[in-house]
Design a protein around this motif. Structure first.
Motif, PDB file in Angstrom:
ATOM      1  N   THR A 213       5.138   4.021  -5.383  1.00 40.29           N
ATOM      2  CA  THR A 213       6.298   4.122  -6.279  1.00 40.29           C
ATOM      3  C   THR A 213       6.815   2.734  -6.648  1.00 40.29           C
ATOM      4  O   THR A 213       7.303   2.531  -7.755  1.00 40.29           O
ATOM      5  CB  THR A 213       7.420   4.994  -5.668  1.00 40.29           C
ATOM      6  OG1 THR A 213       7.703   4.522  -4.353  1.00 40.29           O
ATOM      7  CG2 THR A 213       7.039   6.453  -5.608  1.00 40.29           C
ATOM      8  N   ILE A 214       6.663   1.778  -5.733  1.00 37.06           N
ATOM      9  CA  ILE A 214       7.053   0.401  -6.068  1.00 37.06           C
ATOM     10  C   ILE A 214       6.124  -0.127  -7.161  1.00 37.06           C
ATOM     11  O   ILE A 214       6.572  -0.711  -8.156  1.00 37.06           O
ATOM     12  CB  ILE A 214       7.011  -0.505  -4.811  1.00 37.06           C
ATOM     13  CG1 ILE A 214       8.181  -0.153  -3.879  1.00 37.06           C
ATOM     14  CG2 ILE A 214       7.067  -1.989  -5.198  1.00 37.06           C
ATOM     15  CD1 ILE A 214       8.120  -0.801  -2.505  1.00 37.06           C
TER      16      ILE A 214
ATOM     17  N   ASP B 156      -1.604  -1.505  -1.459  1.00 35.75           N
ATOM     18  CA  ASP B 156      -1.411  -2.703  -2.274  1.00 35.75           C
ATOM     19  C   ASP B 156      -1.250  -3.913  -1.338  1.00 35.75           C
ATOM     20  O   ASP B 156      -0.156  -4.150  -0.804  1.00 35.75           O
ATOM     21  CB  ASP B 156      -0.146  -2.544  -3.142  1.00 35.75           C
ATOM     22  CG  ASP B 156       0.142  -3.814  -3.940  1.00 35.75           C
ATOM     23  OD1 ASP B 156      -0.658  -4.773  -3.854  1.00 35.75           O
ATOM     24  OD2 ASP B 156       1.175  -3.841  -4.642  1.00 35.75           O
ATOM     25  N   PRO B 157      -2.320  -4.677  -1.147  1.00 36.74           N
ATOM     26  CA  PRO B 157      -2.250  -5.810  -0.209  1.00 36.74           C
ATOM     27  C   PRO B 157      -1.203  -6.842  -0.619  1.00 36.74           C
ATOM     28  O   PRO B 157      -0.824  -7.689   0.188  1.00 36.74           O
ATOM     29  CB  PRO B 157      -3.663  -6.411  -0.269  1.00 36.74           C
ATOM     30  CG  PRO B 157      -4.526  -5.331  -0.818  1.00 36.74           C
ATOM     31  CD  PRO B 157      -3.670  -4.509  -1.713  1.00 36.74           C
TER      32      PRO B 157
ATOM     33  N   LEU C  25       0.726  -0.422   7.711  1.00 39.76           N
ATOM     34  CA  LEU C  25      -0.715  -0.487   7.399  1.00 39.76           C
ATOM     35  C   LEU C  25      -1.035   0.244   6.099  1.00 39.76           C
ATOM     36  O   LEU C  25      -1.819  -0.246   5.272  1.00 39.76           O
ATOM     37  CB  LEU C  25      -1.523   0.133   8.550  1.00 39.76           C
ATOM     38  CG  LEU C  25      -1.745  -0.770   9.769  1.00 39.76           C
ATOM     39  CD1 LEU C  25      -2.195   0.056  10.980  1.00 39.76           C
ATOM     40  CD2 LEU C  25      -2.801  -1.839   9.448  1.00 39.76           C
ATOM     41  N   ALA C  26      -0.431   1.413   5.918  1.00 36.37           N
ATOM     42  CA  ALA C  26      -0.747   2.212   4.726  1.00 36.37           C
ATOM     43  C   ALA C  26      -0.223   1.550   3.456  1.00 36.37           C
ATOM     44  O   ALA C  26      -0.901   1.547   2.413  1.00 36.37           O
ATOM     45  CB  ALA C  26      -0.164   3.618   4.867  1.00 36.37           C
TER      46      ALA C  26
ATOM     47  N   GLY D  27       4.278   5.066   4.017  1.00 34.03           N
ATOM     48  CA  GLY D  27       3.863   3.734   3.548  1.00 34.03           C
ATOM     49  C   GLY D  27       3.194   3.817   2.185  1.00 34.03           C
ATOM     50  O   GLY D  27       3.443   2.996   1.290  1.00 34.03           O
ATOM     51  N   ARG D  28       2.372   4.852   2.030  1.00 31.84           N
ATOM     52  CA  ARG D  28       1.663   5.020   0.749  1.00 31.84           C
ATOM     53  C   ARG D  28       2.647   5.360  -0.378  1.00 31.84           C
ATOM     54  O   ARG D  28       2.581   4.780  -1.469  1.00 31.84           O
ATOM     55  CB  ARG D  28       0.626   6.134   0.911  1.00 31.84           C
ATOM     56  CG  ARG D  28      -0.483   6.092  -0.097  1.00 31.84           C
ATOM     57  CD  ARG D  28      -1.493   7.170   0.197  1.00 31.84           C
ATOM     58  NE  ARG D  28      -2.268   6.914   1.390  1.00 31.84           N
ATOM     59  CZ  ARG D  28      -2.896   7.851   2.097  1.00 31.84           C
ATOM     60  NH1 ARG D  28      -2.807   9.120   1.744  1.00 31.84           N
ATOM     61  NH2 ARG D  28      -3.599   7.529   3.150  1.00 31.84           N
ATOM     62  N   ALA D  29       3.570   6.285  -0.089  1.00 35.29           N
ATOM     63  CA  ALA D  29       4.554   6.669  -1.123  1.00 35.29           C
ATOM     64  C   ALA D  29       5.380   5.455  -1.525  1.00 35.29           C
ATOM     65  O   ALA D  29       5.690   5.260  -2.712  1.00 35.29           O
ATOM     66  CB  ALA D  29       5.459   7.783  -0.599  1.00 35.29           C
ATOM     67  N   ALA D  30       5.731   4.623  -0.539  1.00 35.94           N
ATOM     68  CA  ALA D  30       6.535   3.425  -0.837  1.00 35.94           C
ATOM     69  C   ALA D  30       5.752   2.493  -1.759  1.00 35.94           C
ATOM     70  O   ALA D  30       6.255   2.075  -2.821  1.00 35.94           O
ATOM     71  CB  ALA D  30       6.909   2.713   0.468  1.00 35.94           C
ATOM     72  N   ALA D  31       4.515   2.180  -1.375  1.00 34.22           N
ATOM     73  CA  ALA D  31       3.730   1.214  -2.167  1.00 34.22           C
ATOM     74  C   ALA D  31       3.441   1.757  -3.570  1.00 34.22           C
ATOM     75  O   ALA D  31       3.512   1.023  -4.561  1.00 34.22           O
ATOM     76  CB  ALA D  31       2.432   0.882  -1.431  1.00 34.22           C
TER      77      ALA D  31
END
Ligand SMILES: Cc1cc2nc3c(=O)[nH]c(=O)nc-3n(C[C@H](O)[C@H](O)[C@H](O)COP(=O)(O)OP(=O)(O)OC[C@H]3O[C@@H](n4cnc5c(N)ncnc54)[C@H](O)[C@@H]3O)c2cc1C
Length: 395
Positions: free
Chosen positions: A304-305, A33-34, A27-28, A298-302
């Motif tokens: 940094t990507i 980033d949808p 979800l995060a 989830g936020r860190a993943a989105a």
């Protein structure tokens, strides 16, 4: 460097495990980033049962609210009263904010539904290997991800893949569902045991005629030999007589208790919730840590990507978790070590019984991310000093 295999399916984020940590992570990431492509893997179909006390702290809903899922407990009755007891001493109070008791077969399935509605792809798969490969992380030799989030619980396969050893401090607990006793309606009841290792029995009213009842005990370092099932049932009945009458759906499981320090390696593989060894060592609550670290992962993943640097996910996530929970984890660890002494538990109960503020502070440490406040410390010290002469007299 070998080239990616043609048959590898590419994703931005692969989340292993769709419990509270995994769904919150999905979800995060999608909230940030949808457009991010998130694959959520679980070895089970949902709804599925999970051995738990089902206690959902209000803090869990705060976190889920931040990713648009604050209403997942809709239709379940808030529980306002908390009763704590040891031996002849018992206190009860109204919590500053109510908790909920929602079976995990409902709670987790609703969260998974939300993650899918937000754009995650859910797939049933039992992951058995995770390794670094060209262009990211390779899962089971067939999936390639820029970032992998290991939310696969206490026996995490992903944790082993990043070279983290199994967690040392554990508790073992058993839970069942029983008809709610009239005098325990609308309450969460916890009664501490008197065995050598810290222990407690609980009865949490779900509000639908049933209660989640159980007993748990901290194990000696390493998993050691835990109490047998019959001993746990006997302790439960001794501490909360009748609470387990006609109980069904018994299940037992380990809880990885958090320690003084928490670590997350650098790189694109992140660990959240039980997989990261995060369960409150004082109360056994882990859902708040699971959703809080899931959201941060989830936020860190989105992020940094999006920034073209998924390799930086580990350090960004580590910083965010330490910022949120670093001090709290240290305070909880200290309190849990002190609470191994019955006199400290008694002093805590007496201090919380005498002051609603101290009661609230204890609830914050046990259910959320609270710290030892000056008034809690003062209450404990005062009560310990007051009770010392009588505890010495009983030696
Ligand atoms: C008896 C008991 C009582 C508890 N009571 C409470 C309570 O009242 N309140 C509270 O806050 N906490 C409680 N806890 C702790 C809480 O249950 C956990 O902290 C919480 O479930 C952690 O969530 P998670 O998402 O990290 O892991 P989990 O909920 O364990 O989810 C992990 C998911 O990963 C999946 N999975 C595992 N391995 C793989 C694999 N190889 N491949 C694919 N999928 C995989 C599993 O199927 C599962 O769906 C209790 C725990 C126990 C054992």
């Amino acid at each position: 460097m070998t080239a990616p295999r043609v048959s590898e399916e590419a994703w931005d984020v692969v989340v292993v495990g769709a419990g509270p940590a995994g769904s919150a992570a999905a979800l995060a990431a999608l909230r940030w980033d949808p457009g991010v492509r998130v694959l959520l893997l679980d070895r089970s179909d949902f709804p599925r049962d999970k051995c738990c006390g089902d206690g959902i702290a209000p803090h869990v809903l705060d976190v889920l609210g931040s990713v648009g899922a604050g209403d997942v407990t809709h239709g379940w009755k808030p529980v306002h009263r908390l009763e704590l007891a040891r031996g002849a001493r018992g206190i009860h109070g109204v919590m500053a904010r109510p908790a909920l008791v929602v079976p995990r077969s409902v709670f987790d399935a609703r969260l998974v539904e939300r993650a899918v509605a937000a754009g995650a792809v859910l797939r049933r798969a039992r992951v058995s290997s995770v390794r670094r490969g060209p262009g990211g992380v390779v899962v089971d030799d067939v999936l390639r991800a820029r970032v992998v989030i290991g939310a696969d619980g206490d026996h995490s396969v992903v944790r082993s893949a990043v070279g983290r050893r199994a967690h040392r401090a554990h508790a073992l607990a058993l839970r069942g569902y029983a008809p709610t006793q009239e005098h325990r309606r609308g309450r969460q009841v916890i009664r501490f045991g008197d065995r050598r290792r810290p222990s407690y029995a609980w009865a949490f009213d779900r509000g639908d005629g049933l209660s989640n009842v159980g007993y748990g005990e901290v194990l000696a370092d390493g998993r050691g030999r835990g109490p047998t099932r019959s001993l746990m049932l006997e302790q439960l009945d001794r501490l909360l007589p009748g609470a387990a009458d006609d109980a069904k759906q018994w299940r037992g499981h380990h809880l990885p208790l958090s320690g003084w320090r928490w670590h997350q390696p650098d790189g694109p593989v992140l660990l959240a919730g039980d997989a990261a060894g995060l369960v409150n060592p004082l109360t056994g609550e882990g859902i708040y840590y699971a959703v809080a670290t899931g959201v941060l992962a989830g936020r860190a993943a989105a992020q940094t990507i999006a920034g073209g640097a998924p390799e930086a996910a580990g350090s960004a996530y580590r910083l965010a978790v330490r910022r949120l929970l670093g001090r709290h984890l240290k305070h909880t660890w200290v309190v849990s070590r002190l609470a191994r002494r019955p006199a400290v538990v008694d002093a805590g109960l007496a201090a919380a019984g005498a002051s609603p503020h101290v009661f609230d502070d204890l609830v914050e440490i046990g259910l959320g991310d609270g710290r030892v406040t000056p008034r809690l410390a003062a209450g404990l010290v005062t009560r310990l000093a007051a009770e010392l002469p009588s505890s010495l007299a009983h030696r």
